[in-house]
Design a protein around this motif. Structure first.
Motif, PDB file in Angstrom:
ATOM      1  N   THR A 417       1.101  -1.252  -0.062  1.00 17.98           N
ATOM      2  CA  THR A 417       0.111  -0.157   0.144  1.00 17.98           C
ATOM      3  C   THR A 417       1.230   0.664  -0.015  1.00 17.98           C
ATOM      4  O   THR A 417       1.653   1.471   0.717  1.00 17.98           O
ATOM      5  N   ALA A 418       0.805   1.811  -1.139  1.00 15.86           N
ATOM      6  CA  ALA A 418       1.780   2.976  -1.512  1.00 15.86           C
ATOM      7  C   ALA A 418       0.858   4.433  -1.876  1.00 15.86           C
ATOM      8  O   ALA A 418      -0.362   3.991  -2.378  1.00 15.86           O
ATOM      9  N   LYS A 419       1.038   5.744  -1.058  1.00 15.30           N
ATOM     10  CA  LYS A 419       0.763   6.076  -1.372  1.00 15.30           C
ATOM     11  C   LYS A 419       1.744   6.961  -3.284  1.00 15.30           C
ATOM     12  O   LYS A 419       2.559   7.186  -2.965  1.00 15.30           O
ATOM     13  N   VAL A 420       0.976   7.593  -3.905  1.00 14.49           N
ATOM     14  CA  VAL A 420       1.600   7.781  -5.618  1.00 14.49           C
ATOM     15  C   VAL A 420       1.476   8.940  -6.292  1.00 14.49           C
ATOM     16  O   VAL A 420       0.222   9.570  -4.973  1.00 14.49           O
ATOM     17  N   THR A 465      -2.018   1.574   7.471  1.00 15.38           N
ATOM     18  CA  THR A 465      -0.836   2.078   6.471  1.00 15.38           C
ATOM     19  C   THR A 465      -1.774   3.474   6.092  1.00 15.38           C
ATOM     20  O   THR A 465      -1.207   4.293   5.784  1.00 15.38           O
ATOM     21  N   ILE A 466      -2.795   3.646   5.450  1.00 18.60           N
ATOM     22  CA  ILE A 466      -3.595   4.604   4.753  1.00 18.60           C
ATOM     23  C   ILE A 466      -3.501   5.618   6.225  1.00 18.60           C
ATOM     24  O   ILE A 466      -3.389   6.406   6.171  1.00 18.60           O
ATOM     25  N   LEU A 467      -4.250   5.044   7.055  1.00 12.29           N
ATOM     26  CA  LEU A 467      -4.542   5.568   8.440  1.00 12.29           C
ATOM     27  C   LEU A 467      -3.702   6.655   9.280  1.00 12.29           C
ATOM     28  O   LEU A 467      -3.608   8.074   9.146  1.00 12.29           O
ATOM     29  N   ASN A 468      -2.510   5.437   8.843  1.00 11.61           N
ATOM     30  CA  ASN A 468      -1.168   6.066  10.150  1.00 11.61           C
ATOM     31  C   ASN A 468      -0.488   7.433   9.001  1.00 11.61           C
ATOM     32  O   ASN A 468       0.153   8.063   9.853  1.00 11.61           O
TER      33      ASN A 468
END
Length: 585
Positions: A417-420, A465-468
């Motif tokens: 899960t990665a921010k892009v 991963t998303i919330l943190n």
């Protein structure tokens, strides 16, 4: 052309020439099966004739009703520890009932098309318990090889080792000589006389030596188990009660599972040797019928026999007729030569079983897996040691449980899960760039790419991963799910948690979702919660929609420029601000 077998695809284009080939291979395999059938029966704790009955009845039925053209069925070494344990715990009568119930289970497995599920059993588990069974068989034949007296057989390996240690001084040199003659004959016959069955020649040679040179000095089948009848036993229905089913259902399941594994592995090897393709579900049904019928005549559980199947193929078999002939060949030998079989020394049977154990141990594969020094090596050793020192049931359960846990861990680590950020050249594509995403992140729109199965083992990490990583509340969250091949209800629950959290102040957009995960969201109602208009095929479409939802006033002075439109929006707002300031002045 022989048309009477037209009902079975395995007999397609069958001819008299085919029958001649099957006749030769069937007789050869039948001769080999006789000593093996008796040896497996004795090692399983039952009389030798029961192994012959199984070879005849189950061998014919498995070939006639199974799903492989070349499979040879009968008693096998893999069953020895299981059957011996059942005989020791429940007795021979209950062994027949357990085999009968196992036949029903096998038949139902075929009916419900569970044959393909056997391939999901990890290789380290099958290698581990097969090697463990080989060790048990090999060590179990040491007393007969050395002619030890006063040795009691126990269910557990350690107790059997202790018995050997306590009685090792009772070695019989005549038994050792007999076993050595059989061993040497079996080992060298394939090199000197490739067409002659080594086990049969070894039995004959060692029996003749023991009978005429030192009669009465070694234990024989006759002295231990009595004379072998020259006929099949009468048909007899077992007395099955609900209490006996409760008592024997667990052993029956173990017999069925092991039988399914052995038979389908043998069928797969036969396919590889011949270029054919077996029907796994039909094979299980055939195995089931054979194991239902065989106990009615005193037969013990049977399955596909890899060594005999390979011999069948190498001797020119072209159809299941060879397996049927092999069963009738054993029947004829039983009727004509049964009295002579009673003179066979137990010491002659020992090296045959030891060689079977050596061949089935898969020692090369075993060592190769250990050399990898991976988690598979641990699964292999745990399964192997538990098979030897506890029992096969515990070993398989532990091996499968470890394999599932390790697989789950590996799959959970596969989820990324990665921010892009969008690609500057093509907005329909995204680039994984955490550092760039952090430095150019849009305060109002966050976009994440998820790759891998979203299931119970990874779902919590996905949500955290998303919330943190979002320490603010963006107005739009874009989740790119195009590379999520599978989603279970746990994954859906964590996705639902994210959606509910963001629905308070913003909107979640989904892009590229696969049909499987989409169907799950529809069934759970999350699809409607998100809204059909918030699902997009391409990321660019979702970005265009997201830009309509953002607060344009907050774009004033923003220098992140996460999207191509950002610079224009920032400049427009900045220009409008300057105009208002000029008018004020």
């Amino acid at each position: 052309m022989l048309r009477r077998f037209a009902f079975d695809e395995r007999f397609k284009n069958y001819s008299l020439t085919s029958l001649q080939k099957d006749l030769v291979s069937g007789i050869v395999v039948g001769i080999i099966a006789i000593p093996l059938g008796m040896a497996f029966a004795i090692a399983s704790g039952v009389k030798p004739e029961y192994g012959i009955y199984t070879t005849i009845i189950a061998g014919i039925l498995i070939s006639l009703l199974g799903g492989s053209k070349y499979q040879i069925g009968g008693p096998t070494g893999a069953f020895i520890p299981i059957l011996f344990g059942i005989v020791m715990t429940y007795g021979f009568e209950n062994l027949l009932i357990a085999g009968f119930l196992a036949g029903i289970i096998l038949f139902l497995m075929g009916v419900f098309r569970l044959g393909s599920l056997i391939k999901f059993i990890p290789r380290p588990v099958t290698i581990g318990f097969t090697a463990g069974i080989a060790v048990i068989i090999f060590v179990g034949q040491i007393p007969n090889f050395f002619g030890l007296t006063g040795v009691e057989r126990h269910e557990y390996f350690f107790n059997n080792l202790r018995e050997i240690y306590l009685h090792i001084q009772s070695m019989n040199m005549f038994s050792i000589a007999t076993a050595a003659i059989c061993l040497v004959t079996v080992l060298f016959t394939p090199k000197l006389f490739p067409k002659v069955p080594g086990p049969l020649l070894g039995l004959i040679a060692s029996t003749l030596v023991a009978t005429y040179l030192y009669p009465g000095h070694v234990a024989t089948i006759g002295s231990m188990y009595g004379d072998i009848p020259s006929r099949l036993p009468e048909f007899q229905l077992p007395v099955i009660t609900f209490e006996k089913i409760q008592l024997l259902i667990k052993p029956a399941f173990i017999i069925a599972i092991l039988g399914a594994i052995e038979s389908l592995l043998s069928a797969v090897v036969a396919d590889g040797m011949t270029g054919s393709r077996h029907n796994s579900n039909k094979e299980l049904m055939g195995q089931g019928v054979a194991n239902i019928i065989a106990p009615l005549f005193g037969g013990i559980p049977a399955t596909g026999a890899l060594a005999r199947t390979a011999t069948n193929i190498k001797n020119g078999a072209v159809s299941p007729m060879s397996g049927i002939i092999h069963g009738f060949a054993v029947l004829i030998v039983l009727m004509l030569f049964a009295p002579y079989a009673s003179k066979i020394p137990l010491a002659s049977m020992a090296p045959i079983l030891m060689i079977v154990a050596w061949n089935m141990s898969e020692r090369t594969v075993f060592v190769n897996v250990l050399k990898t020094k991976t988690l598979d090596s641990i699964i292999l050793m745990v399964t192997f040691l538990l098979t030897v020192f506890v029992n096969l049931t515990v070993a398989v359960q532990a091996g499968l449980l470890m394999a599932v846990i390790i697989f789950t861990k590996r799959m959970s680590e596969a989820l990324v899960t990665a921010k892009v950020l969008p690609n500057d050249d093509n907005k329909l594509e995204a680039i994984k760039s955490p550092s760039a995403a952090n430095s150019h992140d849009c305060p109002q729109i966050s976009m994440y790419s998820i790759e891998g199965p979203l299931f119970f083992g990874a779902a919590q990490t996905f949500e955290q991963t998303i919330l943190n990583t979002i320490n603010y509340k963006p107005k739009v969250l874009i989740l790119r799910l195009g590379k999520v091949p599978f989603m279970d209800t746990t994954g859906e629950a964590h996705l639902s948690s994210i959606v509910k959290d963001f629905s308070v102040h913003g909107q979640v957009l989904i892009t590229g979702i696969k049909p499987g995960p989409k169907e799950l969201l529809i069934k759970t109602g999350l699809y409607d919660v998100i809204g059909e208009k918030h699902f997009f095929e391409h990321t660019g479409e979702a970005i265009d929609y997201a830009l309509k939802l953002v607060n344009k006033h907050e774009c004033f002075g923003c220098k992140h420029f996460a999207f191509r439109e950002c610079e224009m929006l920032s400049a427009i707002k900045q220009k409008a601000g300057e105009q208002r300031q000029a008018l004020t002045n």
